[in-house]
Scaffold this motif. Structure first.
Motif, PDB file in Angstrom:
ATOM      1  N   SER A  24       0.822  -1.219   0.000  1.00  0.00           N
ATOM      2  CA  SER A  24       0.000   0.000   0.000  1.00  0.00           C
ATOM      3  C   SER A  24       0.853   1.265   0.000  1.00  0.00           C
ATOM      4  O   SER A  24       0.466   2.259  -0.608  1.00  0.00           O
ATOM      5  CB  SER A  24      -0.990  -0.001   1.160  1.00  0.00           C
ATOM      6  OG  SER A  24      -0.290  -0.092   2.365  1.00  0.00           O
ATOM      7  N   ILE A  40      -8.743   4.782   3.931  1.00  0.00           N
ATOM      8  CA  ILE A  40      -9.467   3.506   3.861  1.00  0.00           C
ATOM      9  C   ILE A  40     -10.886   3.659   4.390  1.00  0.00           C
ATOM     10  O   ILE A  40     -11.181   4.576   5.110  1.00  0.00           O
ATOM     11  CB  ILE A  40      -8.750   2.379   4.648  1.00  0.00           C
ATOM     12  CG1 ILE A  40      -8.425   2.821   6.086  1.00  0.00           C
ATOM     13  CG2 ILE A  40      -7.515   1.936   3.920  1.00  0.00           C
ATOM     14  CD1 ILE A  40      -7.904   1.746   6.970  1.00  0.00           C
ATOM     15  N   GLY A  65     -12.111  -6.248   4.780  1.00  0.00           N
ATOM     16  CA  GLY A  65     -12.409  -5.238   3.756  1.00  0.00           C
ATOM     17  C   GLY A  65     -11.302  -4.192   3.665  1.00  0.00           C
ATOM     18  O   GLY A  65     -10.892  -3.800   2.562  1.00  0.00           O
ATOM     19  N   VAL A  66     -10.813  -3.769   4.819  1.00  0.00           N
ATOM     20  CA  VAL A  66      -9.730  -2.774   4.835  1.00  0.00           C
ATOM     21  C   VAL A  66      -8.462  -3.366   4.210  1.00  0.00           C
ATOM     22  O   VAL A  66      -7.787  -2.723   3.397  1.00  0.00           O
ATOM     23  CB  VAL A  66      -9.438  -2.321   6.290  1.00  0.00           C
ATOM     24  CG1 VAL A  66      -8.156  -1.525   6.375  1.00  0.00           C
ATOM     25  CG2 VAL A  66     -10.607  -1.517   6.821  1.00  0.00           C
ATOM     26  N   LYS A  96      -8.673  -3.508   0.552  1.00  0.00           N
ATOM     27  CA  LYS A  96      -8.450  -2.176  -0.010  1.00  0.00           C
ATOM     28  C   LYS A  96      -6.958  -1.864  -0.056  1.00  0.00           C
ATOM     29  O   LYS A  96      -6.454  -1.310  -1.027  1.00  0.00           O
ATOM     30  CB  LYS A  96      -9.148  -1.117   0.850  1.00  0.00           C
ATOM     31  CG  LYS A  96     -10.530  -0.765   0.364  1.00  0.00           C
ATOM     32  CD  LYS A  96     -11.021   0.448   1.095  1.00  0.00           C
ATOM     33  CE  LYS A  96     -12.500   0.637   0.868  1.00  0.00           C
ATOM     34  NZ  LYS A  96     -13.066   1.598   1.805  1.00  0.00           N
TER      35      LYS A  96
END
Lengths: 200, 198
Positions: free
Chosen positions: A43, A200, B190-191, B194
């Motif tokens: 990320s 997020i 879910g995080v 992502k």
């Protein structure tokens, strides 16, 4: 400044220690922490490596994790110091040239795109074997042995270690069903990520 | 990494006696759903040998969602019967180089190519070990698809899929149903999805 895996995992184990509760094994903790390092780096995209790769003639599509076993995402490709433009997807290539898939026209690459975590397209194919330099986001090492990894430096920049640590803490706390604590830790994690520009 | 490692982590994190069979099923479901929704990032490319006069073919066994198809160098359009009608009134019988792939009038695992291929693909003979390079055969039909692999799954999927599968397991009616815990697992999964860009 880098930090070593062992002391980081010891902090993690202190944070998730529950009096009277089941212990988390050191090897499980190091495994989950280093998986969290991988997610953090994917990320933030801050730990990268570069490699010179030979491109065989007439080949446009590559399984890039075979070429670059430590790669999880391509950041930049250059050919003789010239940066090759990135296409957002194969649809961009298709809009530009419906026959892109076997277009072998050239002496220089014009564009590249990544298809998921598996394939890399370099367009158009080269008439002769050539080389390109690829900068990629590194898939960090997955440590599974606490003792063996104790003195190894974490590959993450020290300022990103807290993100991976928070993620690992939240995941291990799941095991103890501490849902209220997880919720507050989650809010802290969101703040950390926001500081890095990750929403997020 | 493979699905067994995901299951092993899910079992470790769930702590209580989790149902092995339903957990495996949930892990498979998650990969299927991600693949079908186009959100999965695992893709494969295969050369399909065409036979002149034959227009119906089966998808590879591990294919989930077709992303694109190519005949020689050309990207083939995905279409339905109405598009084909517009393309040519004689679309059902015309022969030539494939231009369109359709799943209308077919089951989920099959597809039809139009016009009906007039040439048989050359065999793939990897003299140079490069089926997608120098050894690419003439009249080749290529499929790019998301796949339902069991192995060679990047490590970054381990935790998000494990958490999502635990969430489903604890949502599922059983002696250990715990919807609050399940909801928390879904939310963290879910995080993580992502963060890895799914």
């Amino acid at each position: 400044m880098t930090r070593q895996i062992g002391p980081i995992v010891e902090i993690l184990m202190q944070r998730v220690r529950q009096s009277g509760g089941l212990a988390v094994s050191e090897n499980q903790a190091v495994s989950i922490y280093s998986l969290c390092e991988q997610i953090t780096n994917l990320s933030t995209k801050r730990v990268t490596e570069s490699s010179t790769v030979t491109i065989p003639k007439e080949k446009l599509i590559f399984p890039f994790r075979v070429l670059l076993p430590n790669a999880i995402g391509i950041k930049r490709i250059t050919e003789s110091g010239r940066e090759i433009l990135r296409a957002r997807s194969i649809n961009d290539l298709s809009s530009y040239d419906i026959g892109w898939f076997r277009s072998i026209s050239g002496t220089r690459f014009e564009s590249w795109t990544q298809i998921g975590f598996d394939l890399l397209v370099l367009y158009p194919g080269s008439a002769a074997a050539t080389t390109v330099d690829i900068e990629y986001v590194k898939l960090l090492t997955h440590h599974t042995d606490f003792a063996a990894s104790y003195n190894i430096d974490s590959e993450l920049p020290s300022e990103d270690v807290e993100i991976a640590l928070s993620l690992a803490e939240i995941i291990l706390l799941k095991r103890f069903r501490l849902l209220t604590t997880i919720k507050s830790k989650f809010t802290e994690l969101k703040k950390l990520l926001l500081q890095r520009g990750i929403k997020i | 990494m493979n699905r067994i490692q995901i299951k092993s982590l899910a079992t470790y994190l769930s702590l209580v006696g989790i149902n092995d069979d339903t957990l495996s099923q949930f892990i498979d479901d998650i990969f299927n759903e991600l693949g079908m929704s186009g959100m999965v990032k695992l893709f494969k490319i295969d050369i399909v040998p065409l036979t002149a006069g034959t227009q119906d073919y089966n998808f590879p066994a591990d294919a989930l969602q077709l992303v694109s198809a190519f005949y020689n160098s050309d990207q083939i359009h995905l279409a339905d019967n109405r598009d084909l009608e517009a393309y040519s009134k004689a679309w059902r019988t015309s022969t030539g180089d494939p231009k369109v792939i359709t799943q209308d009038e077919q089951s989920a695992r099959e597809y039809t190519i139009f016009p009906i291929p007039s040439s048989t693909s050359d065999p793939v003979i990897p003299i140079h070990g490069e089926p997608f390079g120098e050894d690419f055969p003439d009249n080749a039909f290529t499929l790019l698809y998301s796949d339902n692999r069991q192995d060679d799954i990047p490590d970054i999927y381990i935790i998000p899929v494990a958490l999502e599968s635990i969430g489903r397991e604890f949502d599922y009616p059983s002696d250990h149903t715990d919807t609050e815990f399940a909801e928390s697992c879904h939310s963290i999964a879910g995080v993580l999805f992502k963060l890895i860009g799914v």
